[in-house]
Design an enzyme around this catalytic site. Structure first.
Site, short mmCIF file in Angstrom:
data_model
loop_
_atom_site.label_atom_id
_atom_site.label_comp_id
_atom_site.label_asym_id
_atom_site.label_seq_id
_atom_site.Cartn_x
_atom_site.Cartn_y
_atom_site.Cartn_z
N CYS A 1 -0.45 4.09 2.13
CA CYS A 1 -0.29 3.93 3.59
C CYS A 1 1.16 4.19 4.00
CB CYS A 1 -0.64 2.51 4.04
SG CYS A 1 -2.07 1.80 3.28
N ASP A 2 2.11 3.69 3.21
CA ASP A 2 3.49 3.62 3.67
C ASP A 2 4.48 4.49 2.90
OD1 ASP A 2 2.65 1.73 5.53
OD2 ASP A 2 2.93 0.09 4.12
N CYS B 1 0.83 -1.20 0.00
CA CYS B 1 0.00 0.00 0.00
C CYS B 1 0.87 1.25 0.00
CB CYS B 1 -0.94 0.00 1.20
SG CYS B 1 -1.95 1.47 1.28
#
Ligand code: NDP
Length: 310
Positions: A140-141, A137
């Site tokens: 997300c990261d 992701c």
């Protein structure tokens, strides 16, 4: 044992849309969110293609709004994961669902909207370094790799979208596509090609992710020439598609070879009376928020008609 008319499993656009319609039809739905409340859209940034948002909306905001809308009509939303189900084969039969926290629910109808989960390559080095620089992701990261060099695997719309997202944060993005072309839509391909700090590598796969505790590099292999090459990176993003979340229904509901739930004709009926499926869990073709929401609406209407017919 709690008793409900309609239990909805999953909290993406399909689940919440089903909840809005079911609640307005007075089915008093109970919705279990699963382990990722809001579903896949909570891991995306800008959603530009959902009708009614002329300026776009970010995924997490949209999911909060959908939840509020479902609650406004009386949906009870609970955070929790349903680990086991026992479906009744009889029309009008009671279905049972077992929540991991010990709660047991009896439902006259169930709408399954459990979505799909990101796939990994399955290389030992990739698995070892999940959480140590390997992620599925980017949204997300990606932030953790600000100003650093990263790589992304995949040639679909997800990979293209995430590559351009990462290119805004990272100094360089190497994109590995296993064929000699990308599967992504033309507009997404152009975005990738036009981004100067994305280096595209066609016919290229990962031989090994390098690093003990954290990602330090990548050994790539050209699948045409067999030539191997190492690059230094700190983050590796896997964007190679998804797997439907259907293990819990194994042996009870009809599925295709990839594990997607099979629905009857143009309806959301599964092979069990009173059990309906909507969203990505039954759709490997379109997989859009708007199509998921559309089938969520259909599932609630199908459930309402089923309950009325009893
Ligand atoms: P896709 O299944 O479309 O693409 C997967 C990609 O990963 C393909 O390029 C595939 O290669 C590659 N791949 C699969 N397995 C491997 C492997 N083991 N090693 C290397 N590469 C591999 O998945 P997406 O998640 O990209 O998209 C899913 C759906 O969601 C699509 O319908 C897409 O259009 C949609 N989507 C739409 C967006 C938007 O409109 N904004 C954004 C994101 C997704 P190959 O081509 O060789 O099979």
């Amino acid at each position: 044992m709690e008793q409900v008319k309609t239990l909805i499993i999953g909290s993406g656009p399909a689940g919440y849309t089903a909840a809005i319609y079911a609640a307005r039809a007075d089915l008093k739905p109970l919705l279990y969110t699963g382990m990722e409340p809001g579903g896949q859209l909570t891991t995306t940034t800008e959603v530009d293609n959902f009708p009614g948002y002329p300026d776009g909306v970010d995924g997490p905001t949209m999911m909060v709004e959908l939840q509020k809308q479902a609650e406004r009509f009386g949906t009870e939303v609970r955070i929790g994961h349903i680990g086991k189900v026992e479906f009744s084969k009889e029309a009008g039969g009671i279905h049972k669902a077992f929540v991991d926290d010990g709660t047991e629910i009896e439902a006259k109808s169930i709408i399954i909207s459990t979505g799909a989960t990101a796939k990994y390559l399955g290389l030992p080095s990739e698995q070892r370094l999940r959480g140590g620089g390997v992620s599925a992701c980017a949204v997300c990261d990606g932030f953790f790799y600000k100003g650093q060099e990263v790589a992304i695997v995949g040639g679909g719309d997800t990979a293209a979208e995430e590559a351009t997202y990462l290119a805004n944060i990272c100094s360089k993005v190497t994109m590995l596509v296993r064929k000699d072309e990308m599967r992504a839509s033309k507009v997404m391909q152009h975005r990738v090609i036009d981004t100067p700090n994305i280096e595209l590598r066609y016919n290229t796969e990962i031989d090994e992710v390098i690093g003990d505790m954290v990602v330090e590099g990548l050994r790539m292999i050209n699948n045409k020439t067999g030539e191997k090459e190492e690059i230094a990176i700190t983050g590796l993003f896997i964007a190679i598609g998804h797997k439907p979340n259907t293990e819990v229904f194994d042996g009870q509901l009809d599925m295709d070879d990839d594990g997607y739930l099979i629905t009857k004709g143009k309806s959301t009926h599964t092979n069990m009376p009173g059990v309906f499926a909507s969203g990505d869990v039954q759709d490997k073709e379109y997989r859009q928020a708007v199509t998921a929401a559309g089938t969520g609406c259909m599932a609630a209407l199908d459930a309402e008609r089923y309950l009325q017919s009893l």
